[in-house]
Motif scaffolding. Structure first.
Motif, PDB file in Angstrom:
ATOM      1  N   UNK A 105      40.113  45.769  44.143  1.00  0.00           N
ATOM      2  CA  UNK A 105      39.665  46.259  42.843  1.00  0.00           C
ATOM      3  C   UNK A 105      40.203  47.669  42.621  1.00  0.00           C
ATOM      4  N   UNK A 106      40.477  47.986  41.362  1.00  0.00           N
ATOM      5  CA  UNK A 106      40.884  49.335  40.978  1.00  0.00           C
ATOM      6  C   UNK A 106      40.638  49.490  39.485  1.00  0.00           C
ATOM      7  N   UNK A 107      40.622  50.752  39.023  1.00  0.00           N
ATOM      8  CA  UNK A 107      40.391  50.993  37.595  1.00  0.00           C
ATOM      9  C   UNK A 107      41.628  51.512  36.881  1.00  0.00           C
ATOM     10  N   UNK A 108      42.753  51.691  37.607  1.00  0.00           N
ATOM     11  CA  UNK A 108      43.966  52.214  36.998  1.00  0.00           C
ATOM     12  C   UNK A 108      44.737  51.066  36.352  1.00  0.00           C
ATOM     13  N   UNK A 109      45.063  51.153  35.051  1.00  0.00           N
ATOM     14  CA  UNK A 109      45.777  50.053  34.394  1.00  0.00           C
ATOM     15  C   UNK A 109      47.135  49.762  35.013  1.00  0.00           C
ATOM     16  N   UNK A 110      47.769  50.762  35.635  1.00  0.00           N
ATOM     17  CA  UNK A 110      49.078  50.491  36.228  1.00  0.00           C
ATOM     18  C   UNK A 110      48.935  49.704  37.531  1.00  0.00           C
ATOM     19  N   UNK A 111      47.790  49.819  38.205  1.00  0.00           N
ATOM     20  CA  UNK A 111      47.545  48.960  39.371  1.00  0.00           C
ATOM     21  C   UNK A 111      47.420  47.511  38.893  1.00  0.00           C
ATOM     22  N   UNK A 112      46.734  47.313  37.780  1.00  0.00           N
ATOM     23  CA  UNK A 112      46.633  45.975  37.187  1.00  0.00           C
ATOM     24  C   UNK A 112      48.020  45.430  36.873  1.00  0.00           C
ATOM     25  N   UNK A 113      48.893  46.296  36.332  1.00  0.00           N
ATOM     26  CA  UNK A 113      50.238  45.856  35.981  1.00  0.00           C
ATOM     27  C   UNK A 113      51.044  45.428  37.200  1.00  0.00           C
ATOM     28  N   UNK A 114      50.713  45.964  38.360  1.00  0.00           N
ATOM     29  CA  UNK A 114      51.430  45.634  39.589  1.00  0.00           C
ATOM     30  C   UNK A 114      50.612  44.710  40.499  1.00  0.00           C
ATOM     31  N   UNK A 115      49.527  44.147  39.992  1.00  0.00           N
ATOM     32  CA  UNK A 115      48.607  43.385  40.844  1.00  0.00           C
ATOM     33  C   UNK A 115      49.248  42.147  41.453  1.00  0.00           C
ATOM     34  N   UNK A 129      42.299  39.871  42.431  1.00  0.00           N
ATOM     35  CA  UNK A 129      42.251  41.253  41.929  1.00  0.00           C
ATOM     36  C   UNK A 129      41.210  41.342  40.823  1.00  0.00           C
ATOM     37  N   UNK A 130      40.378  42.389  40.890  1.00  0.00           N
ATOM     38  CA  UNK A 130      39.358  42.643  39.878  1.00  0.00           C
ATOM     39  C   UNK A 130      39.612  44.027  39.289  1.00  0.00           C
ATOM     40  N   UNK A 131      39.826  44.078  37.990  1.00  0.00           N
ATOM     41  CA  UNK A 131      39.973  45.366  37.314  1.00  0.00           C
ATOM     42  C   UNK A 131      38.566  45.912  37.078  1.00  0.00           C
ATOM     43  N   UNK A 132      38.186  46.929  37.844  1.00  0.00           N
ATOM     44  CA  UNK A 132      36.807  47.417  37.790  1.00  0.00           C
ATOM     45  C   UNK A 132      36.744  48.825  38.340  1.00  0.00           C
ATOM     46  N   UNK A 140      31.158  44.809  40.069  1.00  0.00           N
ATOM     47  CA  UNK A 140      32.149  44.363  41.049  1.00  0.00           C
ATOM     48  C   UNK A 140      31.621  43.169  41.830  1.00  0.00           C
ATOM     49  N   UNK A 141      30.382  43.282  42.298  1.00  0.00           N
ATOM     50  CA  UNK A 141      29.819  42.246  43.173  1.00  0.00           C
ATOM     51  C   UNK A 141      29.520  40.946  42.450  1.00  0.00           C
ATOM     52  N   UNK A 142      29.464  40.975  41.121  1.00  0.00           N
ATOM     53  CA  UNK A 142      29.188  39.753  40.351  1.00  0.00           C
ATOM     54  C   UNK A 142      30.415  39.287  39.572  1.00  0.00           C
ATOM     55  N   UNK A 143      31.569  39.925  39.786  1.00  0.00           N
ATOM     56  CA  UNK A 143      32.787  39.534  39.066  1.00  0.00           C
ATOM     57  C   UNK A 143      33.176  38.103  39.452  1.00  0.00           C
ATOM     58  N   UNK A 144      33.499  37.262  38.466  1.00  0.00           N
ATOM     59  CA  UNK A 144      33.844  35.867  38.777  1.00  0.00           C
ATOM     60  C   UNK A 144      34.986  35.736  39.783  1.00  0.00           C
ATOM     61  N   UNK A 145      36.008  36.620  39.669  1.00  0.00           N
ATOM     62  CA  UNK A 145      37.144  36.531  40.599  1.00  0.00           C
ATOM     63  C   UNK A 145      36.683  36.775  42.029  1.00  0.00           C
ATOM     64  N   UNK A 146      35.740  37.707  42.204  1.00  0.00           N
ATOM     65  CA  UNK A 146      35.228  37.988  43.540  1.00  0.00           C
ATOM     66  C   UNK A 146      34.423  36.803  44.064  1.00  0.00           C
ATOM     67  N   UNK A 147      33.544  36.272  43.222  1.00  0.00           N
ATOM     68  CA  UNK A 147      32.666  35.195  43.675  1.00  0.00           C
ATOM     69  C   UNK A 147      33.429  33.902  43.945  1.00  0.00           C
ATOM     70  N   UNK A 184      23.874  46.953  50.077  1.00  0.00           N
ATOM     71  CA  UNK A 184      22.754  46.029  49.899  1.00  0.00           C
ATOM     72  C   UNK A 184      23.231  44.630  49.487  1.00  0.00           C
ATOM     73  N   UNK A 185      24.404  44.562  48.844  1.00  0.00           N
ATOM     74  CA  UNK A 185      24.912  43.269  48.362  1.00  0.00           C
ATOM     75  C   UNK A 185      25.556  42.449  49.469  1.00  0.00           C
ATOM     76  N   UNK A 186      25.740  43.053  50.655  1.00  0.00           N
ATOM     77  CA  UNK A 186      26.456  42.382  51.737  1.00  0.00           C
ATOM     78  C   UNK A 186      25.492  41.948  52.840  1.00  0.00           C
ATOM     79  N   UNK A 187      25.778  40.831  53.503  1.00  0.00           N
ATOM     80  CA  UNK A 187      24.862  40.306  54.518  1.00  0.00           C
ATOM     81  C   UNK A 187      25.052  40.980  55.873  1.00  0.00           C
ATOM     82  N   UNK A 188      24.138  40.688  56.778  1.00  0.00           N
ATOM     83  CA  UNK A 188      24.224  41.174  58.153  1.00  0.00           C
ATOM     84  C   UNK A 188      25.568  40.787  58.756  1.00  0.00           C
ATOM     85  N   UNK A 189      26.129  41.705  59.552  1.00  0.00           N
ATOM     86  CA  UNK A 189      27.430  41.462  60.159  1.00  0.00           C
ATOM     87  C   UNK A 189      28.580  42.009  59.351  1.00  0.00           C
ATOM     88  N   UNK A 190      28.306  42.429  58.109  1.00  0.00           N
ATOM     89  CA  UNK A 190      29.347  43.048  57.282  1.00  0.00           C
ATOM     90  C   UNK A 190      29.697  44.420  57.833  1.00  0.00           C
TER      91      UNK A 190
END
Length: 274
Positions: A105-115, A129-132, A140-147, A184-190
């Motif tokens: 994930x990143x918030x820079x539009x040029x990273x998106x352009x090179x994703x 890749x999640x633009x966020x 981020x944790x609920x983005x469809x691409x991530x899930x 908090x969004x990640x389980x034990x062992x993360x």
């Protein structure tokens, strides 16, 4: 199939410096522009070791990823990815575990352009890749691409490489609150791998860098060792604990002697959730 005219226009904001492109310049990349190079030049004027600091910080990410993949981690979430610079995180992880899954994930539009460079997964694994922005950790944790890519009921290796010093607290402890939300969004062992610039060894130069970035439109907040340690509250630090970036599990112990603490100016650590 939509034509090029139907695709959204991406404003790459080339007229203003961006932290991801300044970092790309420090790493010797080519995806940077005049505004980025001018800001980078100002930083080098007050902190000539910036090129060294960027390199050893990137090498920490490589070593931490390799160590975690060798330890059995198969899911990685890299927030604040930056401009693709081979080897990227998935190159390291999938060289060890071809079935590894990685979300960037990143918030820079040029990273998106090179994703596309970040999406060259092995057949056995997967990348997305999640633009966020890290300031929206729940998004981020609920983005469809991530899930679709990661199973959040199984351990995830979270990477926040040279990112959280771009989140200022503004009197509200924002950076630590964001990291706690992600943890908090990640389980034990993360696991959590973080590198973060510090003023502890070159305070005058670090203060000048903060002003240079502020003049370019980017806020910075460098943190002390104690402030850095708080990012790992409640998790178990893995050996060797909190170190400077070049001192965390160097491939060759002699490598840690080629860079001074003031040149690295960046803490690093990896921890595991109980």
């Amino acid at each position: 199939m939509p034509s090029d005219r139907d695709k959204p226009v991406v404003d790459l904001q080339l007229d203003r410096a961006h932290s991801a492109r300044i970092y790309d310049y420090f790493l010797g990349g080519k995806t940077n522009f005049l505004a980025d190079r001018l800001a980078a030049g100002d930083v080098l004027g007050v902190f000539p070791a910036a090129l060294v600091a960027a390199r050893v910080n990137r090498e920490f990410m490589h070593r931490a990823t390799r160590f975690l993949a060798e330890s059995g981690m198969r899911q990685f979430l890299d927030i604040g990815t930056g401009i693709p610079t081979p080897p990227n995180l998935h190159d390291i992880a999938q060289a060890i575990a071809p079935d590894a899954r990685i979300v960037y994930t990143d918030n820079d539009p040029i990273v998106l352009a090179h994703a596309a460079a970040l999406l060259r997964s092995t057949p056995e694994g997967r990348t997305a890749y999640v633009q966020a922005d890290v300031t929206d950790p729940a998004g981020i944790c609920t983005a469809p691409q991530l899930l679709r890519t990661l199973d959040l009921t199984r351990p995830v290796a979270l990477s926040l490489n040279a990112l959280m010093h771009f989140v200022t607290d503004d009197g509200h402890d924002r950076a630590h609150t964001i990291v706690e939300t992600l943890k908090d969004a990640l389980p034990s062992g993360s696991t959590l791998a973080v590198s973060h610039a510090t003023p502890d060894f070159a305070p005058e130069a670090m203060g000048k860098i903060i002003k240079i970035y502020a003049d370019a439109g980017t806020s910075l907040q460098f943190r002390t060792r104690a402030e850095f340690a708080r990012f790992f509250d409640g998790w178990e630090l893995l050996e060797p604990g909190i170190t400077l970036s070049h001192q965390w599990r160097p491939a060759d112990p002699a490598d840690a002697t080629h860079v001074t603490d003031a040149e690295a100016a960046c803490y690093a650590a990896v921890a595991r959730k109980p």
